[in-house]
Design a protein around this motif. Structure first.
Motif, PDB file in Angstrom:
ATOM      1  N   LEU A 153       0.841  -1.195   0.000  1.00  0.00           N
ATOM      2  CA  LEU A 153       0.000   0.000   0.000  1.00  0.00           C
ATOM      3  C   LEU A 153       0.876   1.245   0.000  1.00  0.00           C
ATOM      4  CD1 LEU A 153      -2.689  -0.978   2.680  1.00  0.00           C
ATOM      5  CD2 LEU A 153      -2.907  -1.105   0.194  1.00  0.00           C
ATOM      6  N   VAL A 154       0.296   2.341  -0.475  1.00  0.00           N
ATOM      7  CA  VAL A 154       0.968   3.638  -0.448  1.00  0.00           C
ATOM      8  C   VAL A 154       0.128   4.604   0.373  1.00  0.00           C
ATOM      9  CG1 VAL A 154       2.118   3.300  -2.677  1.00  0.00           C
ATOM     10  CG2 VAL A 154      -0.110   4.423  -2.613  1.00  0.00           C
ATOM     11  N   ARG A 155       0.809   5.507   1.065  1.00  0.00           N
ATOM     12  CA  ARG A 155       0.103   6.552   1.808  1.00  0.00           C
ATOM     13  C   ARG A 155      -0.094   7.727   0.846  1.00  0.00           C
ATOM     14  NH1 ARG A 155      -0.484   7.594   7.358  1.00  0.00           N
ATOM     15  NH2 ARG A 155       1.219   6.180   7.857  1.00  0.00           N
ATOM     16  N   ARG A 156      -1.352   8.156   0.726  1.00  0.00           N
ATOM     17  CA  ARG A 156      -1.669   9.244  -0.194  1.00  0.00           C
ATOM     18  C   ARG A 156      -1.077  10.561   0.294  1.00  0.00           C
ATOM     19  NH1 ARG A 156      -4.863   8.897  -4.293  1.00  0.00           N
ATOM     20  NH2 ARG A 156      -5.698  10.985  -4.014  1.00  0.00           N
TER      21      ARG A 156
ATOM     22  N   LEU B 191       2.484   1.464 -10.607  1.00  0.00           N
ATOM     23  CA  LEU B 191       3.160   0.667  -9.578  1.00  0.00           C
ATOM     24  C   LEU B 191       4.626   1.075  -9.486  1.00  0.00           C
ATOM     25  CD1 LEU B 191       3.166  -1.711  -7.537  1.00  0.00           C
ATOM     26  CD2 LEU B 191       3.687  -3.203  -9.477  1.00  0.00           C
ATOM     27  N   ALA B 192       5.293   1.182 -10.619  1.00  0.00           N
ATOM     28  CA  ALA B 192       6.706   1.561 -10.641  1.00  0.00           C
ATOM     29  C   ALA B 192       6.915   2.992 -10.147  1.00  0.00           C
ATOM     30  CB  ALA B 192       7.268   1.402 -12.052  1.00  0.00           C
ATOM     31  N   GLU B 193       6.056   3.930 -10.579  1.00  0.00           N
ATOM     32  CA  GLU B 193       6.207   5.324 -10.178  1.00  0.00           C
ATOM     33  C   GLU B 193       5.984   5.516  -8.681  1.00  0.00           C
ATOM     34  OE1 GLU B 193       4.738   7.431 -14.366  1.00  0.00           O
ATOM     35  OE2 GLU B 193       3.493   7.610 -12.580  1.00  0.00           O
ATOM     36  N   GLU B 194       5.008   4.829  -8.120  1.00  0.00           N
ATOM     37  CA  GLU B 194       4.641   5.056  -6.725  1.00  0.00           C
ATOM     38  C   GLU B 194       5.408   4.201  -5.727  1.00  0.00           C
ATOM     39  OE1 GLU B 194       0.391   4.835  -6.330  1.00  0.00           O
ATOM     40  OE2 GLU B 194       0.123   6.747  -7.363  1.00  0.00           O
TER      41      GLU B 194
ATOM     42  N   THR C 138       9.994   1.952  -2.578  1.00  0.00           N
ATOM     43  CA  THR C 138      10.440   3.325  -2.416  1.00  0.00           C
ATOM     44  C   THR C 138       9.321   4.235  -2.880  1.00  0.00           C
ATOM     45  OG1 THR C 138      12.705   2.648  -2.904  1.00  0.00           O
ATOM     46  CG2 THR C 138      12.208   5.000  -3.062  1.00  0.00           C
ATOM     47  N   ALA C 139       8.788   5.051  -1.978  1.00  0.00           N
ATOM     48  CA  ALA C 139       7.672   5.934  -2.328  1.00  0.00           C
ATOM     49  C   ALA C 139       8.113   6.958  -3.359  1.00  0.00           C
ATOM     50  CB  ALA C 139       7.140   6.638  -1.085  1.00  0.00           C
ATOM     51  N   GLY C 140       7.223   7.207  -4.308  1.00  0.00           N
ATOM     52  CA  GLY C 140       7.499   8.200  -5.327  1.00  0.00           C
ATOM     53  C   GLY C 140       6.210   8.758  -5.876  1.00  0.00           C
ATOM     54  N   ASP C 141       6.314   9.709  -6.783  1.00  0.00           N
ATOM     55  CA  ASP C 141       5.173  10.351  -7.431  1.00  0.00           C
ATOM     56  C   ASP C 141       4.279  10.963  -6.353  1.00  0.00           C
ATOM     57  OD1 ASP C 141       3.751  11.214  -9.638  1.00  0.00           O
ATOM     58  OD2 ASP C 141       2.559   9.397  -9.787  1.00  0.00           O
TER      59      ASP C 141
ATOM     60  N   TRP D  84       4.733  -2.623   2.871  1.00  0.00           N
ATOM     61  CA  TRP D  84       3.958  -3.856   2.934  1.00  0.00           C
ATOM     62  C   TRP D  84       3.209  -3.897   4.251  1.00  0.00           C
ATOM     63  CZ3 TRP D  84       3.574  -6.935  -1.195  1.00  0.00           C
ATOM     64  CH2 TRP D  84       4.555  -6.833  -2.181  1.00  0.00           C
ATOM     65  N   TRP D  85       1.949  -4.297   4.190  1.00  0.00           N
ATOM     66  CA  TRP D  85       1.119  -4.498   5.373  1.00  0.00           C
ATOM     67  C   TRP D  85       0.589  -5.928   5.352  1.00  0.00           C
ATOM     68  CZ3 TRP D  85       0.445  -1.027   9.215  1.00  0.00           C
ATOM     69  CH2 TRP D  85       0.737   0.310   8.956  1.00  0.00           C
TER      70      TRP D  85
END
Length: 145
Positions: free
Chosen positions: A28-31, A61-64, A106-109, A116-117
């Motif tokens: 998951l990503v944090r907005r 997926l790759a960008e974020e 690695t978070a991006g964009d 991972w959760w």
């Protein structure tokens, strides 16, 4: 038709993997901004003009997260009115998995964090999952059975 009624296409990825202890995890990503700023979401985003939805899912997926998926399978298409506060969004959701140990994202964009959760952790706080992504995760798990 007003611009609020025009549908926009998005693509999201339910990427699954297992921790060393065998616990199933989801990436998951944090907005980083509204809507749902600070909430956790599936990696994904807008489909660019002329872009295939699966290609958009891979790109997002790759960008974020900085990660790649070997293969992606369609989970479903989500198009219910009101599922996104910005207007009418139609999401093509894909699922994939990573073999072996969980790669470090690695978070991006537009993602302020990526991690991972375990599914058991996420199940304890579905209200912190943006949009209808908890339902998409559940549906992706159903396709694996």
């Amino acid at each position: 038709m007003s611009s609020d009624e025009m549908a926009r296409l998005t693509a999201d990825v339910v990427l699954l993997g297992e921790r060393a202890d065998g616990e199933l995890c989801v990436l998951l990503v944090r907005r980083g901004w509204e809507p749902f700023q600070g909430c956790w979401a599936l990696p994904g985003g807008h489909v660019d003009a002329g872009e295939d939805t699966q290609a958009a899912a891979r790109r997002e997926l790759a960008e974020e997260t900085g990660l790649q998926a070997r293969s992606l399978d369609l989970v479903a298409v989500y198009a219910a009115p009101g599922r996104d506060p910005r207007g009418r969004y139609v999401t093509f959701a894909y699922t994939g998995s990573v073999p072996g140990s969980l790669p470090v994202p690695t978070a991006g964009d537009d993602a302020s964090e990526a991690r991972w959760w375990s599914l058991s952790e996420v199940a304890r706080w579905p209200e912190r999952v943006a949009f209808d992504h908890w339902q998409i995760i559940a549906d992706a798990l159903d396709t694996r059975l």
